[in-house]
Structure formats: structure tokens, C-alpha cells
Design a protein around this motif. Structure first.
Motif, PDB file in Angstrom:
ATOM      1  N   ASN B  58       0.660  -1.284  -0.179  1.00 43.28           N
ATOM      2  CA  ASN B  58      -0.390  -0.171  -0.337  1.00 43.28           C
ATOM      3  C   ASN B  58       1.099   0.456  -0.069  1.00 43.28           C
ATOM      4  OD1 ASN B  58      -2.390   1.946   0.320  1.00 43.28           O
ATOM      5  ND2 ASN B  58      -2.857   1.035   2.192  1.00 43.28           N
ATOM      6  N   LEU B  62       1.379   3.964  -3.454  1.00 41.15           N
ATOM      7  CA  LEU B  62       0.761   5.029  -3.232  1.00 41.15           C
ATOM      8  C   LEU B  62       2.231   6.016  -3.524  1.00 41.15           C
ATOM      9  CD1 LEU B  62      -1.480   6.690  -2.179  1.00 41.15           C
ATOM     10  CD2 LEU B  62      -1.751   3.716  -1.855  1.00 41.15           C
ATOM     11  N   GLU B 143      -7.328   2.091  -4.326  1.00 40.31           N
ATOM     12  CA  GLU B 143      -6.803   3.794  -3.495  1.00 40.31           C
ATOM     13  C   GLU B 143      -5.681   4.188  -4.989  1.00 40.31           C
ATOM     14  OE1 GLU B 143      -6.385   4.159   0.429  1.00 40.31           O
ATOM     15  OE2 GLU B 143      -4.333   4.027  -0.218  1.00 40.31           O
ATOM     16  N   TYR B 171      -4.310  12.410   0.790  1.00 40.84           N
ATOM     17  CA  TYR B 171      -4.240  10.926   1.254  1.00 40.84           C
ATOM     18  C   TYR B 171      -4.458  10.731   3.104  1.00 40.84           C
ATOM     19  CZ  TYR B 171      -2.355   6.718   2.283  1.00 40.84           C
ATOM     20  OH  TYR B 171      -1.652   5.307   2.923  1.00 40.84           O
ATOM     21  N   HIS B 175      -8.016   9.332   4.952  1.00 40.34           N
ATOM     22  CA  HIS B 175      -7.989   8.493   5.195  1.00 40.34           C
ATOM     23  C   HIS B 175      -8.899   9.077   7.057  1.00 40.34           C
ATOM     24  CE1 HIS B 175      -6.120   4.858   3.687  1.00 40.34           C
ATOM     25  NE2 HIS B 175      -5.654   5.764   3.342  1.00 40.34           N
ATOM     26  N   LEU B 205     -11.056   7.820   1.616  1.00 39.85           N
ATOM     27  CA  LEU B 205     -10.009   6.309   1.247  1.00 39.85           C
ATOM     28  C   LEU B 205     -10.064   5.358   2.430  1.00 39.85           C
ATOM     29  CD1 LEU B 205      -6.911   8.503   0.355  1.00 39.85           C
ATOM     30  CD2 LEU B 205      -8.358   8.057  -0.811  1.00 39.85           C
ATOM     31  N   PHE B 208     -11.681   1.888   1.044  1.00 44.54           N
ATOM     32  CA  PHE B 208     -10.813   1.087   0.690  1.00 44.54           C
ATOM     33  C   PHE B 208     -10.002   0.119   1.370  1.00 44.54           C
ATOM     34  CE2 PHE B 208     -11.030   5.155  -2.258  1.00 44.54           C
ATOM     35  CZ  PHE B 208     -11.512   3.958  -3.060  1.00 44.54           C
ATOM     36  N   ASN B 209     -10.125   0.216   2.857  1.00 43.83           N
ATOM     37  CA  ASN B 209      -9.235  -0.240   3.291  1.00 43.83           C
ATOM     38  C   ASN B 209      -9.712  -1.628   4.119  1.00 43.83           C
ATOM     39  OD1 ASN B 209      -7.289  -0.880   5.703  1.00 43.83           O
ATOM     40  ND2 ASN B 209      -7.496   1.543   6.434  1.00 43.83           N
ATOM     41  N   ALA B 232     -14.918   4.265  -6.529  1.00 48.40           N
ATOM     42  CA  ALA B 232     -13.517   4.432  -6.701  1.00 48.40           C
ATOM     43  C   ALA B 232     -13.850   5.193  -8.077  1.00 48.40           C
ATOM     44  CB  ALA B 232     -12.667   3.234  -6.923  1.00 48.40           C
TER      45      ALA B 232
END
Lengths: 310, 253
Positions: B58, B62, B143, B171, B175, B205, B208-209, B232
Motif C-alpha cells: 500500500n 501510493l 486507492e 491522502y 484516511h 479513502l 478502500f481499507n 472509486a
């Protein structure tokens, strides 16, 4: 004859910053390029050459006025499909090889397969890069970069080729090759519009030239037409066996070698009176050379005349 | 067709970029070295492997997205390589879409390689491979799709440095958006209105976790999963639309 390019009253300003405000790059520029001709676009740095060219290829939009290519709007894809363009001091994707870059450009123009490969190979050969086609562009010299740029501009066989400073970065041999290439394009019926600072190149190959300064046209026409408008210059007359004293307003002796003398005659009228005088005194005419102002001097003089009043 | 041509060129350029290449190799090493964590921790090996491996993928996915994405348009403008391309018979929309597709394909390809590396390590350690780990990886990919579009949007109007800053801010706030909304709803008036506008502008975001599901081998319902995928794609499409609108109006001096 139809027109390949028509610019009418083009105006473009750029915003600089809060302190400096805006700068007018084009100030009512108009010009016409006829189909099949080589047109040289001259002007000092900052005159508006690159701005005009960028409007022609849709990288910039004019504030006012009209820009037409083959009578159509250059923002339309089908119009740009008929143009080949080389930017000033070009930079390309340096991780690609020359051949890959040409393949990329060709695909964007709708070329595919064997046709694309053959055209790429032929153009790499024509611009003298056959040996470097598989080398990454980041390893190219400035001249090689310029050559691959010319190749991509010609790849899809466009009807109109717009070259922004095509001779820049090239050595004398490279310049001669580009001149030949441009002449070859004209022979194949293409129109070539190019900007340059190198006046001898313009004099050699252009059908017509346009001189711009401060965003507007200062002079336009064929090299011959522009030189005909040049200031009257004396005529050199070489004669033999002529020793009569002449009126200096008619002809002034400037040198003498043996029996041969060189006179400067100020005008055609003076020449018409001087020649009979020479013949009456049993002199012999060796040569008559009109001393025309060169294009370079003409350009400098026109630009100086166009300088804004202090 | 032009979109694919531009995407392929973007992919090749990134693949041959030494910095990108080095970052990818480093990321691969970090993912594989999740083995080390399993040796020094008391937590069960399989949980630790999945946790650290997926987290490393991840972070690097990113990092690669932001590294390659923030300059994807403005670098071409600065270097003037864009002039040749936009003078060709292509639309600016195709150019933006091609650049975005090229960017996400290289990130998806490198992330997939890292993920395959993680699966190999899990196999070596005889850790059972369940659907949860794939769900976790899908979250990473979604993401990337969203952050890639944000990076492309930023690179149409500002420098790489500022784009990187904006992306990092998006970002982090993306989160923390749930917590952010909780704080905002405690305030009133204009402050609340502005806060809520920011909440709806920044992508959440955390949707998407799926790392919790990956670690504990859980799944989510099809409807929830579909909603996350649609979110998304819609967010990426909106960001790209913004990029096209900005780019259409740009002059290239």
C-alpha cells in the motif's frame, strides 16, 4: 492558387505578473501562405513568430482575429492531421529510442504496421539518423534531436509543414541538408512555413518571406520584391580606355587598375547619360553591376525603422 | 486508439525511468522482508506476514503513484515534449485519459508484482491464502485509481512540488475523513458548512481499507464491495473530468 495558411488581425497577449501586467505578443498580425510555396517567417527574438506558429498548431488560442489552415480551424483534428510541426528547440521522450518515438508519433497520426515501419526507416535515413534509430533519445546531441524532430514532422506526409527554427542546433552540413529537404518538399507540392534567424537560408530557398516585429507584419513579399523596395544604391560601372574627366554627380571614379577604372554611378538616369559619354570617348564598357542592398541589411534597416520612438 | 498509444508510451517511459525502477525494487525488497518481522514478533506468523506485506504494498503503491503522477503533465509542459504530441490530430481529452491509463497501468503492474511476491512468501511459510488477502489488495488498487486521478488533476495546473503536497494532504485527510466529519459536525454555521464541503470533496479513502478483512480472512458483502468499486471509479472519473476541463483551457507558451 488556394491558401494553406491565413492569419487575419491576430492578437494575443500574455499575462506576466502583477507588477508587469500583460505583454502583447501579437498585435493585429495578418499573413497569407499560398499552397505549394516556401514561406520564410523572419523577425527578431520576441517578435511573435513562435506565438503565431503555436496558434497555427492549436497550442495557443488567439485573443482576437482568425487563424485558418486550408480554410479550416486548426483546433479541429482533421485540420491538424494535414500539418507536420517541428517546435522550437524540441525536446522529446528521452527514454524512447528514435525509432520508438517515430512509431509513437505515427500511431497518433493513424499510421500502423509495415507502412509505419517503412516510413520511419526511410525518414531516419533521410535525416541522417539511420545509425541512431535504436538509440535512446536522451543520448542524442542537439542536432540529432532536431533531426528526429524533423522526421516526426514529415512522417505522415503532411500537406503543410510548419517548422519553428529548423536550422537551430545544426552544423553547416546539417543546415544544407535541411535546406535540400525543404526544397524537396516543395518539389513534391508541399507547403513549407518556417521561422528562422538565418537570413542567407531564407534568401536561398524561400518563395516569399514575411518580416514581423512587435507582433505585426513589417514587410512581406518575395525576396526580389522586397529588395526592389530597398533604398537606391549606386551602380558599379567598369570601363577600359576611358580617361575623360566626368562630373562627379554623374559618375565617381573609385579605383583604377591599369587601363581599367571603376566608377560608381548614383542612379539609372545618371547611367543613361554616363554610358554615351564613355562610348563617345572611345572607352569600352567592361561590366555594369547594380549594387542592391542585401536582404540582411534590408531586414536590419526595416527593423530599425520600426523601432518605437523613445 | 490514441488513448492506448499515449498510455503505452507513458508506461514505457515510466518503466525505463531509473528512479521509478529503483523505488520499485526497493519496495519489492521491503515486501519480501516482511519475513523478518515474522521472526521478531510474538504475533502469529501468518497474521504478521499479511499485515506488514499488504501495508508495504500500500505505502509503495501510493509513493509510486505520487512520484510518477504529480509531474505527469506539468513535467511534459516544462520539457516542451507536450508540444509535438498536442499538435498531432488528437484531442486533449485523449491525452489526459492516455496519461492516466499509462500511469495506473504501471502502478497496477508493479503492485501486482509485489503482491505476487507476498503470495510466494506466504506459500513458503505455509500461510493459508484466503479471499481476504485479495480483498485487501483490491482496496490498494482502488486507492491507486483514485489517487492517480487526483495526481493527474493536480499536474494539469501546478508544479510537481505543490502537486505532491496536495496529494499527500488528500491522502492523509482521506484516511481521517470520518474523524474529520465528527469534529466538523460539532461546530456550527459557516465553519460547519466549509468543513462539510471539504469532507465531500476529499475522497474517503478508508472505504478502500480492507486490511482488517485481509488479516482475519474475512469478506464483505457483494453490495458493499460493488458500492466501493463504483465510488472509486466515479471519484476517479470526476477528478479526470476536472483535469480535462482545466487542460482544455490551457495555453502552452
Amino acid at each position: 492558387m488556394s491558401n494553406s495558411i491565413e492569419l487575419r488581425d491576430l492578437e494575443k497577449s500574455f499575462r506576466l505578473d502583477l507588477r508587469l501586467g500583460t505583454r502583447r505578443a501579437l498585435n493585429g498580425l495578418s499573413l497569407t501562405v499560398r499552397a505549394g510555396e516556401i514561406y520564410g517567417f523572419l523577425g527578431p527574438n520576441g517578435a511573435g513568430k513562435t506565438t503565431s506558429i503555436k496558434i497555427l498548431v492549436s497550442l495557443l488560442r488567439q485573443d482576437r482575429g482568425t487563424a485558418l489552415i486550408f480554410g479550416g480551424d486548426p483546433t479541429r483534428n482533421e485540420v491538424r492531421a494535414r500539418i507536420g510541426y517541428l517546435p522550437e528547440s524540441p525536446n522529446f521522450y528521452d527514454q524512447l529510442t528514435g525509432r520508438e518515438f517515430l512509431a509513437f508519433c505515427g500511431k497518433l497520426c493513424g499510421l500502423r504496421g509495415a507502412d509505419l515501419r517503412q516510413r520511419s526507416d526511410r525518414l531516419l535515413e533521410e535525416v541522417g539518423l539511420a545509425h541512431a534509430g535504436d538509440l535512446q533519445i536522451r543520448r542524442y546531441s542537439k542536432g540529432m534531436n532536431q533531426r528526429v524532430g524533423i522526421a516526426q514532422a514529415l512522417l505522415h506526409d503532411p500537406e503543410l509543414v510548419i517548422l519553428d527554427e529548423p536550422m537551430s542546433g545544426l552544423d553547416p552540413i546539417g543546415r544544407a541538408e535541411v535546406r535540400d529537404l525543404i526544397l524537396g518538399l516543395k518539389k513534391r507540392g508541399k507547403t513549407v512555413f518556417f521561422s528562422t534567424h538565418i537570413i542567407p537560408d531564407v534568401e536561398l530557398i524561400c518563395d516569399r518571406i514575411g518580416l514581423i516585429n512587435r507582433g505585426r507584419m513589417v514587410a512581406e513579399g518575395s525576396v526580389g520584391e522586397l529588395l526592389d523596395t530597398a533604398e537606391a544604391r549606386p551602380i558599379e560601372v567598369a570601363v577600359e580606355n576611358f580617361s575623360a574627366v566626368t562630373d562627379r554627380s554623374l559618375a565617381a571614379e573609385v579605383s583604377s587598375v591599369g587601363s581599367q577604372k571603376l566608377y560608381l554611378v548614383p542612379s539609372d538616369e545618371a547611367l543613361a547619360r554616363f554610358i554615351p559619354t564613355v562610348l563617345q570617348h572611345q572607352g569600352r564598357l567592361v561590366s555594369i553591376n547594380p549594387r542592391r542592398e542585401g536582404l540582411e541589411n534590408l531586414v536590419v534597416r526595416l527593423l530599425e525603422q520600426d523601432r518605437p520612438a523613445a | 486508439m490514441n488513448v492506448l498509444t499515449i498510455a503505452a508510451q507513458t508506461f514505457t517511459e515510466a518503466r525505463r525511468n531509473r528512479v521509478f525502477y529503483s523505488l520499485f525494487l526497493f519496495a519489492l525488497v521491503v515486501v519480501l522482508s516482511s519475513i523478518i518481522f515474522t521472526e521478531i514478533t510474538s504475533v502469529t506468523v501468518d497474521r504478521m506476514l499479511k499485515d506488514t506485506g499488504l501495508a508495504a504494498i500500500n505505502v509503495f503503491a501510493l509513493a509510486l503513484t505520487i512520484f510518477a503522477g504529480v509531474g505527469i503533465i506539468n513535467r511534459e509542459i516544462d520539457r516542451r515534449s507536450i508540444y509535438t504530441v498536442l499538435a498531432k490530430p488528437i484531442t486533449r481529452l485523449s491525452y489526459i485519459l492516455g496519461k492516466y491509463l499509462g500511469l495506473v497501468s504501471i502502478i497496477l503492474a508493479t503492485s501486482t508484482l509485489m503482491f505476487v511476491g507476498l503470495l510466494v512468501v506466504m506459500k513458503v511459510y505455509k500461510t493459508p491464502i484466503h479471499a481476504g488477502i485479495f480483498l485487501g489488495f483490491l482496496g490498494v488498487l482502488l486507492e491507486v485509481l483514485v489517487m492517480g486521478a487526483v495526481a493527474v488533476l493536480c499536474s494539469t495546473f501546478t508544479t510537481s512540488f505543490i502537486s505532491a503536497f496536495i496529494c499527500a494532504a488528500v491522502y492523509l485527510s482521506g484516511h481521517l475523513s470520518t474523524e474529520f466529519l465528527r469534529v466538523v459536525r460539532k461546530s456550527e454555521g459557516i465553519r460547519r458548512a466549509v468543513g462539510e464541503a471539504i469532507y465531500y470533496l476529499v475522497p474517503n479513502l478508508e472505504r478502500f481499507n480492507f486490511k482488517y478483512q485481509a488479516t482475519y480472512d474475512l469478506t464483505v458483502g457483494t453490495t458493499t464491495l460493488l458500492a466501493v468499486v463504483v465510488f472509486a471509479l466515479a471519484y476517479a472519473a470526476a477528478a479526470l473530468l476536472g483535469a480535462v476541463v482545466v487542460f482544455q483551457r490551457r495555453d502552452f507558451r
